[in-house]
Write a protein that holds these residues in place. Structure first.
Motif, PDB file in Angstrom:
ATOM      1  N   LYS A  80      -8.355   8.425  -5.453  1.00 16.87           N
ATOM      2  CA  LYS A  80      -9.464   8.325  -6.394  1.00 16.87           C
ATOM      3  C   LYS A  80      -9.263   7.072  -7.246  1.00 16.87           C
ATOM      4  O   LYS A  80      -8.125   6.711  -7.580  1.00 16.87           O
TER       5      LYS A  80
ATOM      6  N   ARG B 220      -8.746   1.735  -0.364  1.00 11.67           N
ATOM      7  CA  ARG B 220      -9.444   2.889   0.216  1.00 11.67           C
ATOM      8  C   ARG B 220     -10.383   2.475   1.346  1.00 11.67           C
ATOM      9  O   ARG B 220     -10.431   3.135   2.388  1.00 11.67           O
ATOM     10  N   SER B 221     -11.112   1.384   1.172  1.00 14.24           N
ATOM     11  CA  SER B 221     -12.134   1.012   2.155  1.00 14.24           C
ATOM     12  C   SER B 221     -11.565   0.321   3.389  1.00 14.24           C
ATOM     13  O   SER B 221     -12.142   0.407   4.476  1.00 14.24           O
ATOM     14  N   ARG B 222     -10.427  -0.384   3.248  1.00 18.95           N
ATOM     15  CA  ARG B 222      -9.892  -1.164   4.363  1.00 18.95           C
ATOM     16  C   ARG B 222      -8.440  -0.853   4.715  1.00 18.95           C
ATOM     17  O   ARG B 222      -8.027  -1.070   5.853  1.00 18.95           O
TER      18      ARG B 222
ATOM     19  N   ASP C 101     -14.735   6.523  -8.734  1.00 18.58           N
ATOM     20  CA  ASP C 101     -14.894   7.960  -8.988  1.00 18.58           C
ATOM     21  C   ASP C 101     -15.066   8.259 -10.462  1.00 18.58           C
ATOM     22  O   ASP C 101     -15.680   9.260 -10.834  1.00 18.58           O
TER      23      ASP C 101
ATOM     24  N   GLU D 254     -18.697   2.305  -6.671  1.00 19.00           N
ATOM     25  CA  GLU D 254     -17.780   2.910  -5.716  1.00 19.00           C
ATOM     26  C   GLU D 254     -16.595   3.600  -6.374  1.00 19.00           C
ATOM     27  O   GLU D 254     -15.720   4.132  -5.680  1.00 19.00           O
TER      28      GLU D 254
ATOM     29  N   GLY E 279      -6.627   2.135   4.387  1.00 20.32           N
ATOM     30  CA  GLY E 279      -6.234   3.453   4.849  1.00 20.32           C
ATOM     31  C   GLY E 279      -5.983   4.533   3.827  1.00 20.32           C
ATOM     32  O   GLY E 279      -5.723   5.685   4.206  1.00 20.32           O
ATOM     33  N   LEU E 280      -6.064   4.250   2.524  1.00 21.78           N
ATOM     34  CA  LEU E 280      -5.755   5.271   1.513  1.00 21.78           C
ATOM     35  C   LEU E 280      -7.039   6.011   1.129  1.00 21.78           C
ATOM     36  O   LEU E 280      -7.547   5.913   0.011  1.00 21.78           O
ATOM     37  N   LYS E 281      -7.572   6.770   2.084  1.00 21.28           N
ATOM     38  CA  LYS E 281      -8.862   7.437   1.914  1.00 21.28           C
ATOM     39  C   LYS E 281      -8.829   8.508   0.821  1.00 21.28           C
ATOM     40  O   LYS E 281      -9.869   8.830   0.231  1.00 21.28           O
ATOM     41  N   HIS E 282      -7.662   9.069   0.570  1.00 26.27           N
ATOM     42  CA  HIS E 282      -7.552  10.168  -0.409  1.00 26.27           C
ATOM     43  C   HIS E 282      -7.598   9.683  -1.854  1.00 26.27           C
ATOM     44  O   HIS E 282      -7.842  10.470  -2.772  1.00 26.27           O
TER      45      HIS E 282
ATOM     46  N   ARG F   2       0.811  -1.219   0.000  1.00 27.47           N
ATOM     47  CA  ARG F   2       0.000   0.000   0.000  1.00 27.47           C
ATOM     48  C   ARG F   2       0.845   1.270   0.000  1.00 27.47           C
ATOM     49  O   ARG F   2       0.397   2.310  -0.473  1.00 27.47           O
TER      50      ARG F   2
ATOM     51  N   ARG G 243       0.567   5.293  -1.913  1.00 33.25           N
ATOM     52  CA  ARG G 243       0.213   6.342  -0.958  1.00 33.25           C
ATOM     53  C   ARG G 243       0.316   7.740  -1.550  1.00 33.25           C
ATOM     54  O   ARG G 243      -0.467   8.624  -1.203  1.00 33.25           O
TER      55      ARG G 243
END
Length: 431
Positions: free
Chosen positions: A142, A133-135, A165, A163, A137-140, A113, A117
């Protein structure tokens, strides 16, 4: 995991005040069948001076070699292709767990991951990567979905399909079904055609055409049938009738048979259908069929993914595989096996079964094949309509349209970074 020195290269800061958009293309699958759906877009995007910085990530040696061949055909540099790996302990577990579950695919995301990043967006042909993204940690991050195939199966229009973008679609059929399911975002979708058609079966760039040289695979002039069963136990004809199909052609003195199932059918000892819970084992193909001179058995080579077999065949025999739509670019007879006893009429998940006769049994299969050749004229208009609804092909190649859709998305989502790219050009990494 990705090597330490390579990680340092990937995360180094840009030299300008505002770094450009960073876009990754990830190929994270056991097999090669998804690669052609996004690799052509990646290389077209790399040609642009006003687009994002592109990095390509592969997770196997076979993928790496295949991507290098495509890069060579596009005359593109290969220094932006990075190989991701698993730690030694997980590599030792791969042979035990991969045949039972998508172990390597999930672990590849978790263990690597850090490689994603500092990306702004990640382009993928599958859905497992959404775990970043969902599990993980890379919420940012797209996500752009190129999808793979243009089939009718309901799994292609499930909740996960909404889900992303940005969704790149092959034609109006995909768009209409995603809209009907409420899965498309405003400004987050584009119809681009089918990038796989931009590659010839031999790997050469074919522009916007689908004119593939037809391979000759047998030393005779018999008509050739392609049997292309799906891997899902809830949909496939293989588990119940596959060997009976092979036996019918083994005894035939009039037809050749290519057996080229979905590449995942024999990749696992046990196959599980999650959409309609069921499981089954594909078993083994007896040697007498593999050794038969008028039968060709291929359970997952590169030729299973590059349209070689859909081009070589005179008739398509199958069930739920999306490859039938690739076959239909040139109308030819189709026969479908309704092994599961599906009430398929007026069901959009079996729209492709309107392209030819549907059989409830494989008894008298050779006679049914004869009849399909004789009645093909009744299906030509339907086949053309199905193809045109599935693929929006235009003068501009699909891969170019996909690259432009991603560039436009970047300009909307990351306006400061995109503006810096237009003035300074793309930020390039050394290989």
């Amino acid at each position: 995991m990705i090597e330490q020195e390579l990680m340092a290269q990937l995360v180094r800061p840009a030299s300008s005040g505002h770094r450009g958009v960073r876009c990754g293309f990830l190929f994270n699958h056991d097999q090669l069948h998804q690669l052609a759906h996004s690799a052509p877009i990646a290389f077209e995007l790399m040609r642009r001076q006003d687009g994002p910085e592109v990095r390509l990530f592969v997770t196997s040696q076979a993928q790496h070699e295949a991507l290098l061949r495509v890069a060579e055909k596009y005359a593109m540099p290969t220094g932006k292709i990075y190989r991701l790996r698993l730690p030694l302990l997980l590599r030792l577990l791969q042979p035990l767990l991969d045949p039972l579950m998508p172990f390597s695919r999930v672990m590849m995301l978790l263990c690597n991951r850090a490689a994603f990043r500092d990306l702004d967006l990640l382009v993928v042909p599958e859905k497992t990567s959404l775990l970043l993204r969902s599990r993980f940690g890379l919420k940012h991050l797209k996500f752009v979905h190129t999808r793979h195939g243009a089939g009718d199966r309901e799994v292609g229009f499930d909740k996960a399909s909404g889900e992303f973008d940005l969704v790149l679609m092959s034609g109006e059929k995909i768009r209409d079904r995603l809209i009907e399911a409420g899965l498309l975002k405003d400004g987050g979708h584009a119809v681009i055609g089918y990038p796989k058609f931009d590659l010839h079966a031999d790997g050469s760039v074919a522009g916007n055409t689908v004119d593939v040289v037809r391979p000759k695979l047998f030393d005779n002039d018999r008509p050739t049938v392609l049997y292309n069963p799906h891997c899902s136990p809830s949909l496939s004809s293989w588990y119940r009738d596959g060997l009976e199909v092979l036996e019918a052609f083994y005894r035939s003195d009039r037809y050749n048979l290519i057996v080229a199932p979905h590449v995942m059918l024999f990749a696992k000892r046990v196959q599980v259908s999650l959409d309609r819970w069921s499981f089954d084992a594909p078993g083994e193909i007896p040697a007498r069929y593999r050794d038969c001179p008028h039968m060709l058995i291929d359970t997952g080579s590169a030729r299973s993914c590059d349209m070689s077999y859909t081009e070589a065949a005179d008739l398509y025999l199958g069930d739920a595989s999306s490859q039938v739509y690739e076959f239909l670019h040139r109308p030819r007879p189709c026969v479908f096996l309704n092994t599961q006893g599906v009430a398929w009429r007026d069901d959009d998940n079996f729209r492709h079964w309107n392209a030819g006769p549907v059989l409830d049994t494989v008894e008298h299969l050779e006679a049914a094949i004869d009849a399909a050749f004789a009645s093909h004229s009744h299906y030509i208009d339907t086949q053309r309509a199905l193809f045109d609804y599935s693929f929006d092909l235009r003068e501009t190649p699909s891969s170019v349209r996909g690259a432009e859709a991603i560039r436009a998305f970047c300009a909307r989502q990351f306006p400061v970074a995109a503006a810096s790219e237009q003035t300074a050009g793309s930020v390039l990494l050394s290989g």
